[in-house]
Design an enzyme around this catalytic site. Structure first.
Site, mmCIF file in Angstrom:
data_model
loop_
_atom_site.group_PDB
_atom_site.id
_atom_site.type_symbol
_atom_site.label_atom_id
_atom_site.label_comp_id
_atom_site.label_asym_id
_atom_site.label_seq_id
_atom_site.Cartn_x
_atom_site.Cartn_y
_atom_site.Cartn_z
ATOM 1 N N ARG A 233 -2.080 7.607 25.058
ATOM 2 C CA ARG A 233 -2.979 8.173 24.056
ATOM 3 C C ARG A 233 -4.004 9.077 24.743
ATOM 4 O O ARG A 233 -4.746 8.639 25.630
ATOM 5 C CB ARG A 233 -3.679 7.051 23.272
ATOM 6 C CG ARG A 233 -2.716 6.233 22.432
ATOM 7 C CD ARG A 233 -2.262 7.005 21.211
ATOM 8 N NE ARG A 233 -1.171 6.334 20.507
ATOM 9 C CZ ARG A 233 0.101 6.725 20.520
ATOM 10 N NH1 ARG A 233 0.454 7.790 21.206
ATOM 11 N NH2 ARG A 233 1.023 6.074 19.837
ATOM 12 N N GLU A 262 -4.328 16.530 19.314
ATOM 13 C CA GLU A 262 -2.879 16.675 19.172
ATOM 14 C C GLU A 262 -2.464 18.145 19.172
ATOM 15 O O GLU A 262 -1.349 18.483 19.576
ATOM 16 C CB GLU A 262 -2.406 15.989 17.882
ATOM 17 C CG GLU A 262 -0.906 15.890 17.752
ATOM 18 C CD GLU A 262 -0.248 15.118 18.882
ATOM 19 O OE1 GLU A 262 0.878 15.498 19.273
ATOM 20 O OE2 GLU A 262 -0.846 14.143 19.385
ATOM 21 N N HIS A 282 3.242 16.424 24.645
ATOM 22 C CA HIS A 282 3.506 15.186 23.919
ATOM 23 C C HIS A 282 5.005 15.039 23.640
ATOM 24 O O HIS A 282 5.436 14.843 22.498
ATOM 25 C CB HIS A 282 2.707 15.125 22.617
ATOM 26 C CG HIS A 282 2.562 13.727 22.094
ATOM 27 N ND1 HIS A 282 1.688 13.381 21.084
ATOM 28 C CD2 HIS A 282 3.188 12.568 22.444
ATOM 29 C CE1 HIS A 282 1.783 12.088 20.824
ATOM 30 N NE2 HIS A 282 2.693 11.579 21.638
#
Length: 321
Positions: A233, A262, A282
């Site tokens: 995370r 993100e 990611h």
């Protein structure tokens, strides 16, 4: 008719359609904001979501909603306490991409530790052939890997690190002592982990306690200038502090599959453009197999829930119908 909506974009919903409960319908309605969710889910019984903000405000506006099936391991985009208060089950998928993330973690470690990025740049861009470009490389089996968190992915990383002959230590408030023993992992305090690790790999969930955990105070406790690896995370790392720690030589490099945001502003990031930093978008979770599994499981989990097959589910807020 039981109505299910897929709230994150997919090129196709064929896989989900194949596994939704009999008699249910599935629609795709891209809903990235609170307003979108409220507008698009008024008559919906269940959703398949990923990172959409299911806040108390959203759930109050959706009286029919009973299931939020996460197409992900994480569920921090959902207010799980508010969901429980409203009788909405929140279901995640804690295992679907475990091998991929563990492999990606080791790839980041090996690429940084063996200085692959710098050697490749020297050959490809500088057109040189210098074996002595990075003389300070240390044998991996002589290094200590510190696992911040000891969940499913960290355990798979431990298996891989054992194959390289590394010393492995781990810190987790919910440590499984038996599994740690089986995997040849020494259980330590967080302070010991920071002091002793040559490589710190982050595998903890994002909580109020872990958000922004890696600050200058923590980097100053790191006596061995470790590599920092994060395929978990992004918000667990304070990026300003990591950039400063890199500048001051408190850490020797970083391998990051996630950042604080993100959709980060890479033009302004202080971590971009460094030889000793690797950033991937990611993607640690990804393979063709994991993509198929998450689409299949996030649909089947709704079916399992409606049939009361709770033993097949990870219901993160404990709600059962």
């Amino acid at each position: 008719m039981y109505k299910i909506v897929l709230t994150h974009p997919q090129e196709t919903a064929e896989i989900e359609e194949k596994f939704i409960p009999e008699g249910a319908t599935l629609e795709i309605k891209h809903s990235p904001t609170e307003e979108d969710l409220i507008k698009n889910l008024q008559d919906v019984d269940a959703v398949i979501s990923a990172y959409e903000p299911f806040t108390a405000k959203v759930m109050d506006a959706l009286p029919k909603l009973k299931i939020i099936s996460q197409a992900a391991i994480g569920f921090n985009s959902v207010d799980i306490e508010a969901a429980a208060e409203r009788g909405i089950a929140v279901i995640n998928n804690p295992h679907y991409c475990t091998p991929e993330v563990a492999d990606h973690t080791m790839a980041l470690i090996l690429t940084l530790d063996r200085r692959i990025k710098e050697f490749d740049k020297n050959v490809q861009e500088d057109k040189e052939w210098r074996y002595d470009l990075c003389p300070e490389i240390t044998r991996l089996s002589e290094q200590t890997l510190g696992l911040f968190g000891f969940g499913n992915i960290a355990r798979e990383v431990a298996k891989r690190a054992n194959a390289f002959g590394m010393k492995i230590i781990a810190s987790d408030p919910y440590m499984n002592m038996e599994l740690a023993k089986q995997l040849n992992v020494e259980v330590v305090t967080m302070e010991e982990l920071l002091e002793r690790s040559d490589i710190v790999s982050i595998h903890a969930p994002l909580t109020e306690e872990t958000k922004g955990y890696f600050t200058m105070e923590r980097y100053n406790m790191m006596k061995k200038r470790p590599l920092i690896i994060n395929a978990g995370r992004g918000a667990i790392i304070d990026e300003e502090c990591l950039a400063k720690a890199l500048d001051e030589g408190l850490v020797r490099g970083a391998g990051l599959d996630v950042l604080e945001e993100e959709a980060p502003n890479l033009q302004q990031s202080k971590l971009v453009g460094r030889d000793n930093v690797i950033i991937t978008p990611h993607v640690a979770y990804y393979s063709q197999t994991s993509q198929y599994e998450i689409q299949k499981l996030s649909a089947k989990n709704i079916d399992y829930y409606l049939k009361g097959q709770y033993d097949k589910l990870s219901i993160v807020n404990g709600v059962r119908k």
